[in-house]
Design a protein around this motif. Structure first.
Motif, PDB file in Angstrom:
ATOM      1  N   CYS A 167      45.095  33.335  46.707  1.00 58.81           N
ATOM      2  CA  CYS A 167      44.624  34.661  46.327  1.00 58.81           C
ATOM      3  C   CYS A 167      44.782  35.644  47.489  1.00 58.81           C
ATOM      4  N   SER A 169      44.225  40.218  48.336  1.00 62.27           N
ATOM      5  CA  SER A 169      43.697  41.484  47.848  1.00 62.27           C
ATOM      6  C   SER A 169      44.812  42.306  47.205  1.00 62.27           C
ATOM      7  N   PRO A 170      44.473  43.194  46.270  1.00 63.17           N
ATOM      8  CA  PRO A 170      45.501  44.083  45.693  1.00 63.17           C
ATOM      9  C   PRO A 170      46.205  44.907  46.763  1.00 63.17           C
ATOM     10  N   GLU A 229      39.761  39.549  51.188  1.00 62.19           N
ATOM     11  CA  GLU A 229      39.375  40.802  50.547  1.00 62.19           C
ATOM     12  C   GLU A 229      39.714  42.003  51.430  1.00 62.19           C
ATOM     13  N   SER A 245      34.999  37.349  43.324  1.00 59.96           N
ATOM     14  CA  SER A 245      35.932  38.319  43.909  1.00 59.96           C
ATOM     15  C   SER A 245      37.078  38.626  42.958  1.00 59.96           C
ATOM     16  N   ILE A 246      37.569  37.606  42.246  1.00 64.12           N
ATOM     17  CA  ILE A 246      38.669  37.818  41.300  1.00 64.12           C
ATOM     18  C   ILE A 246      38.194  38.619  40.103  1.00 64.12           C
ATOM     19  N   LEU A 247      37.028  38.271  39.556  1.00 66.81           N
ATOM     20  CA  LEU A 247      36.512  38.999  38.398  1.00 66.81           C
ATOM     21  C   LEU A 247      36.205  40.445  38.733  1.00 66.81           C
ATOM     22  N   ALA A 248      35.810  40.702  39.988  1.00 64.28           N
ATOM     23  CA  ALA A 248      35.493  42.070  40.414  1.00 64.28           C
ATOM     24  C   ALA A 248      36.738  42.853  40.827  1.00 64.28           C
ATOM     25  N   GLY A 249      37.895  42.185  40.881  1.00 60.02           N
ATOM     26  CA  GLY A 249      39.128  42.867  41.235  1.00 60.02           C
ATOM     27  C   GLY A 249      39.382  42.980  42.722  1.00 60.02           C
ATOM     28  N   ARG A 250      38.533  42.341  43.536  1.00 59.73           N
ATOM     29  CA  ARG A 250      38.725  42.406  44.982  1.00 59.73           C
ATOM     30  C   ARG A 250      39.837  41.462  45.443  1.00 59.73           C
ATOM     31  N   VAL A 252      43.250  38.877  43.840  1.00 57.24           N
ATOM     32  CA  VAL A 252      44.144  38.550  42.738  1.00 57.24           C
ATOM     33  C   VAL A 252      44.565  37.093  42.896  1.00 57.24           C
TER      34      VAL A 252
END
Length: 308
Positions: A167, A169-170, A229, A245-250, A252
């Motif tokens: 994972c 961060s965006p 993050e 963190s994934i569900l909150a979009g912090r 991917v």
């Protein structure tokens, strides 16, 4: 001592029924065997308990006194056995549990709270740390372990299994691009988990390994999650650490369509002939609550991976 109790039980039943024959039928024994047991008891006590005539049995004075005590002792033993058996089916007393820190805070502690509300007679000692405790030496009833187990005399019951997820961060992916395969992944900035003497490697679902290179190494998964993050690199983390963190979009999750590396999650407990009800029922609670795939992966829309 067991033989003496058998002798006492034989004497009490013969005295109560007034006949060796009837006592033998009631106990599923033989008249000869009962006679020998009563005679052995008399020899141990050094007194005669029964007077035997051709027509019937009579208790001696000593026999009457001894019968009253013996009946009281056998009743007490029956009551003790009943009490212990009942307690064994009741969730009560103290239960000591050990689990890894991060997993315990997120996924174990809430279930312990619910279990204690359901069973108010239970006290719990919940110790969270990342060292491998000695269950027997330190008096734990149960431990949660994640990953490969070492050989031991403990009983291990698998509760579920979780994925290792790559994972980032965006912001990191926007800046450096999204890797599409392991070759591309190896070129990225890697946040490394390292504990003890183990090498800080990433293990892929096909069994191959990569050695990540990047700006950070830590022995704590929560630290790596925070650094990921912050956009410092890609981390490989157990799913239970990064779900929020994934569900909150912090973060991917990457490569979720490919076979994952899996970690087994076990309940460990000392080998016992009879597992206490509190432990048995708590393990059942864990099975039901987490499921397979575990509930935190289902929340991310991940299906059960193929068996490995």
């Amino acid at each position: 001592m067991n033989h003496q109790l058998e002798h006492i039980s034989a004497f009490v039943r013969v005295a109560e029924l007034g006949s060796y024959t009837r006592a033998a039928e009631a106990l599923g024994s033989s008249r000869t065997r009962l006679s020998r047991q009563v005679m052995a008891l008399e020899e141990t006590l050094g007194v005669r308990l029964l007077q035997r005539t051709t027509r019937r049995l009579h208790l001696t004075h000593e026999g009457e006194r001894y019968l009253a005590h013996a009946q009281s002792i056998l009743r007490a033993l029956d009551e003790a056995a009943s009490d212990v058996s009942s307690a064994a089916q009741t969730v009560r007393g103290e239960m000591r549990i050990n689990a890894p820190m991060s997993f315990g805070v997120r996924h174990l502690a809430p279930l312990v709270a619910d279990f204690m509300v359901e069973h108010p007679a239970l006290d719990v000692r919940l110790d969270l740390n990342d060292r491998r405790v000695d269950l027997i030496e330190e008096g734990y009833d149960l431990a949660i372990r994640i990953g490969q187990l070492t050989d031991s005399s403990l009983i291990a019951r698998r509760i579920t299994r979780c994925r290792m997820l790559f994972c980032a961060s965006p912001g990191y992916l926007e800046r450096y691009g999204t890797p599409l395969d392991s070759a591309a992944l190896a070129e990225h900035r890697g946040l490394r988990y390292k504990s003890g003497q183990a090498s800080a490697e990433w293990r892929l679902g096909d069994g191959t390994t990569l050695t990540p290179h990047g700006p950070l190494e830590s022995n704590n998964g929560d630290v790596l999650t925070q650094m990921a993050e912050a956009g410092l690199g890609i981390a490989q983390q157990p799913s239970f650490l990064v779900t929020e963190s994934i569900l909150a979009g912090r973060l991917v999750a990457l490569f979720t369509d490919q076979p994952p590396t899996l970690l087994d999650i076990y309940a460990l407990y000392p080998a016992r002939r009879y597992l206490p009800a509190k432990v048995e029922r708590f393990i059942a609670t864990l099975h039901k609550a987490w499921g397979e795939p575990p509930c935190w992966e289902r929340a991310m829309g991940l299906s059960q991976p193929a068996q490995q």
